[in-house]
Design an enzyme around this catalytic site. Structure first.
Site, short mmCIF file in Angstrom:
data_model
loop_
_atom_site.label_atom_id
_atom_site.label_comp_id
_atom_site.label_asym_id
_atom_site.label_seq_id
_atom_site.Cartn_x
_atom_site.Cartn_y
_atom_site.Cartn_z
N ASP A 60 0.87 -1.17 0.00
CA ASP A 60 0.00 0.00 0.00
C ASP A 60 0.91 1.23 0.00
O ASP A 60 1.59 1.52 0.99
CB ASP A 60 -0.91 0.00 1.23
CG ASP A 60 -1.91 1.15 1.19
OD1 ASP A 60 -1.67 2.13 0.43
OD2 ASP A 60 -2.93 1.07 1.90
N TYR A 154 -7.77 16.43 -5.92
CA TYR A 154 -6.96 15.82 -6.99
C TYR A 154 -6.19 16.91 -7.74
O TYR A 154 -4.98 16.78 -7.98
CB TYR A 154 -7.89 15.06 -7.93
CG TYR A 154 -7.24 14.34 -9.09
CD1 TYR A 154 -6.55 13.14 -8.90
CD2 TYR A 154 -7.34 14.84 -10.39
CE1 TYR A 154 -5.98 12.48 -9.97
CE2 TYR A 154 -6.78 14.17 -11.46
CZ TYR A 154 -6.10 12.99 -11.25
OH TYR A 154 -5.54 12.32 -12.32
N LYS A 158 -2.14 17.28 -7.87
CA LYS A 158 -1.41 17.15 -9.13
C LYS A 158 -0.62 18.43 -9.43
O LYS A 158 0.47 18.38 -9.98
CB LYS A 158 -2.36 16.82 -10.27
CG LYS A 158 -2.95 15.40 -10.20
CD LYS A 158 -1.88 14.32 -10.34
CE LYS A 158 -2.48 12.93 -10.54
NZ LYS A 158 -1.46 11.87 -10.65
N THR A 189 -8.91 4.03 -18.79
CA THR A 189 -8.56 3.11 -17.71
C THR A 189 -9.72 3.07 -16.71
O THR A 189 -10.68 3.85 -16.83
CB THR A 189 -7.30 3.58 -16.95
OG1 THR A 189 -7.65 4.78 -16.24
CG2 THR A 189 -6.13 3.84 -17.87
N1 LIG Z 1 -7.10 7.70 -16.38
C1 LIG Z 1 -7.06 9.01 -16.58
O1 LIG Z 1 -7.94 9.58 -17.24
C2 LIG Z 1 -5.91 9.82 -16.07
C3 LIG Z 1 -5.80 11.16 -16.51
C4 LIG Z 1 -4.77 11.94 -16.02
C5 LIG Z 1 -3.87 11.41 -15.13
N2 LIG Z 1 -4.00 10.12 -14.72
C6 LIG Z 1 -3.04 9.62 -13.73
O2 LIG Z 1 -2.43 8.45 -14.20
C7 LIG Z 1 -2.06 7.64 -13.10
C8 LIG Z 1 -2.57 6.23 -13.31
O3 LIG Z 1 -3.97 6.29 -13.43
P1 LIG Z 1 -4.83 5.12 -14.08
O4 LIG Z 1 -5.87 5.79 -14.89
O5 LIG Z 1 -3.96 4.10 -14.70
O6 LIG Z 1 -5.53 4.56 -12.76
P2 LIG Z 1 -6.10 3.09 -12.41
O7 LIG Z 1 -6.45 2.36 -13.63
O8 LIG Z 1 -7.14 3.35 -11.38
O9 LIG Z 1 -4.85 2.36 -11.76
C9 LIG Z 1 -4.32 2.84 -10.55
C10 LIG Z 1 -3.18 1.95 -10.12
O10 LIG Z 1 -2.71 2.42 -8.85
C11 LIG Z 1 -2.74 1.34 -7.92
N3 LIG Z 1 -3.03 1.86 -6.59
C12 LIG Z 1 -4.10 2.60 -6.21
N4 LIG Z 1 -4.03 2.87 -4.90
C13 LIG Z 1 -2.89 2.29 -4.44
C14 LIG Z 1 -2.27 2.21 -3.18
N5 LIG Z 1 -2.80 2.78 -2.08
N6 LIG Z 1 -1.10 1.53 -3.07
C15 LIG Z 1 -0.56 0.94 -4.15
N7 LIG Z 1 -1.09 0.98 -5.38
C16 LIG Z 1 -2.25 1.66 -5.52
C17 LIG Z 1 -3.81 0.41 -8.43
O11 LIG Z 1 -3.58 -0.91 -8.02
P3 LIG Z 1 -4.25 -1.59 -6.73
O12 LIG Z 1 -5.67 -1.17 -6.71
O13 LIG Z 1 -4.01 -3.04 -6.99
O14 LIG Z 1 -3.46 -1.09 -5.57
C18 LIG Z 1 -3.57 0.51 -9.95
O15 LIG Z 1 -2.49 -0.31 -10.31
C19 LIG Z 1 -2.64 8.33 -11.85
O16 LIG Z 1 -1.65 9.10 -11.23
C20 LIG Z 1 -3.70 9.23 -12.43
O17 LIG Z 1 -3.95 10.36 -11.62
C21 LIG Z 1 -5.00 9.33 -15.17
#
Ligand SMILES: NC(=O)c1ccc[n+]([C@@H]2O[C@H](COP(=O)([O-])OP(=O)(O)OC[C@H]3O[C@@H](n4cnc5c(N)ncnc54)[C@H](OP(=O)(O)O)[C@@H]3O)[C@@H](O)[C@H]2O)c1
Length: 262
Positions: A60, A154, A158, A189
């Site tokens: 975590d 958020y 960021k 995602t």
């Molecule tokens: N998707 C978008 O539209 C978007 C846009 C701009 C920026 N981002 C950024 O891109 C990054 C990745 O986002 P994503 O869209 O790929 O999100 P996602 O699909 O929700 O994946 C999040 C990842 O973080 C892990 N995670 C969450 N909480 C955790 C914790 N407490 N400890 C360890 N691991 C943790 C999750 O795994 P577990 O649940 O197994 O822990 C998962 O592997 C983030 O920083 C997000 O803010 C995303």
């Protein structure tokens, strides 16, 4: 293009799905040995681990020692560290406005989106400096410079992450560590599209379907679609590579043209 990443060692946070998984997969394909950190490390990450280059770590990352554990694992297993990708992050829409957001919720948003990166960088930098040439890539968001009251904690977290990246690039550039930021707009995602993602949450609030919410959001971009996780991963790999060896302190937007200003 050869990214010269063969044999490098990386830590990727938030690596079990979404962007982090795509980064981990792309790195492994380039010959990088990756410590992939998330709370759950089964499924696709376990499959990647079978290839031998990916080492999942169940942690975590909001635990104060969580990020350092991932770094320690890389150093112990692979003898050092060349690349840190601070990817972990999460969003919880604040549908009732700023006045409803509690201290507990602010602490959660700032911890998962900002403090995790502070702690990972603090643990990783001594090892990155040892390499003489190394790289940190922080996955921020367009919300760093597109404030939105609906995801206010958020956005603030960021913005802090992007600001931190620039400061770190100044302090550690002279010791060979480049620090860059990637700022995605909406990406395909679970964060957006999952059962409890942004689209489902906004749809439940407005009485629309998640598909409607996604279509309206995609229509705000020039390309008319969300970014794919693999597209963000490719950008991260380029920045991690010495092919981008004179890029540091920079922020790279990948949003299909959502941001309309320069
Ligand atoms: N998707 C978008 O539209 C978007 C846009 C701009 C920026 N981002 C950024 O891109 C990054 C990745 O986002 P994503 O869209 O790929 O999100 P996602 O699909 O929700 O994946 C999040 C990842 O973080 C892990 N995670 C969450 N909480 C955790 C914790 N407490 N400890 C360890 N691991 C943790 C999750 O795994 P577990 O649940 O197994 O822990 C998962 O592997 C983030 O920083 C997000 O803010 C995303």
């Amino acid at each position: 293009m050869d990214l010269h990443l063969e044999g490098k060692v990386a830590v990727v946070t938030g690596a079990s799905k979404g962007i982090g998984l795509a980064i981990t997969r792309a790195m492994a394909e380039e010959g990088v040995r990756v410590v992939a950190a998330a709370r759950t490390v089964g499924g696709p990450l376990a499959e990647l681990a079978a290839g031998g280059r990916v080492r999942p770590v169940a942690v975590d990352l909001t635990d104060p020692d969580g990020p350092a554990r991932a770094v320690r694992e890389a150093v112990e297993a692979f003898g050092g560290l060349d690349i840190l990708v601070n990817n972990v992050g999460a969003v919880s829409p604040r549908l009732d406005g700023f006045l409803s957001v509690s201290d507990e919720e602010w602490t959660w948003g700032l911890t998962i989106n900002f403090l995790t990166a502070v702690r990972a960088a603090r643990a990783a930098l001594p090892y990155l400096i040892e390499r003489g040439a190394a790289s940190i890539v922080n996955v921020s968001s367009v919300n760093a410079f597109l404030p939105d009251p609906g995801v206010i904690d958020y956005c603030a977290a960021k913005a802090a992450l992007t600001n931190l990246s620039k400061a770190l690039s100044k302090e550690f550039g002279p010791r060979g560590v480049r620090v860059n930021t990637v700022s995605p707009g909406p990406v395909e995602t679970d964060l957006w599209l999952g059962d409890r993602g942004v689209a489902a949450t906004l749809a439940a609030e407005s009485g629309n379907t998640p598909d409607d919410v996604v279509a309206r959001t995609a229509a705000q971009t020039v390309t008319g679609r969300f970014t794919r996780a693999e597209e963000v991963a490719d950008l991260v790999l380029l920045l991690a590579s010495d092919r981008a060896g004179n890029s540091t302190g920079s922020d790279h937007t990948i949003d299909g043209g959502l941001i309309t200003t320069l």
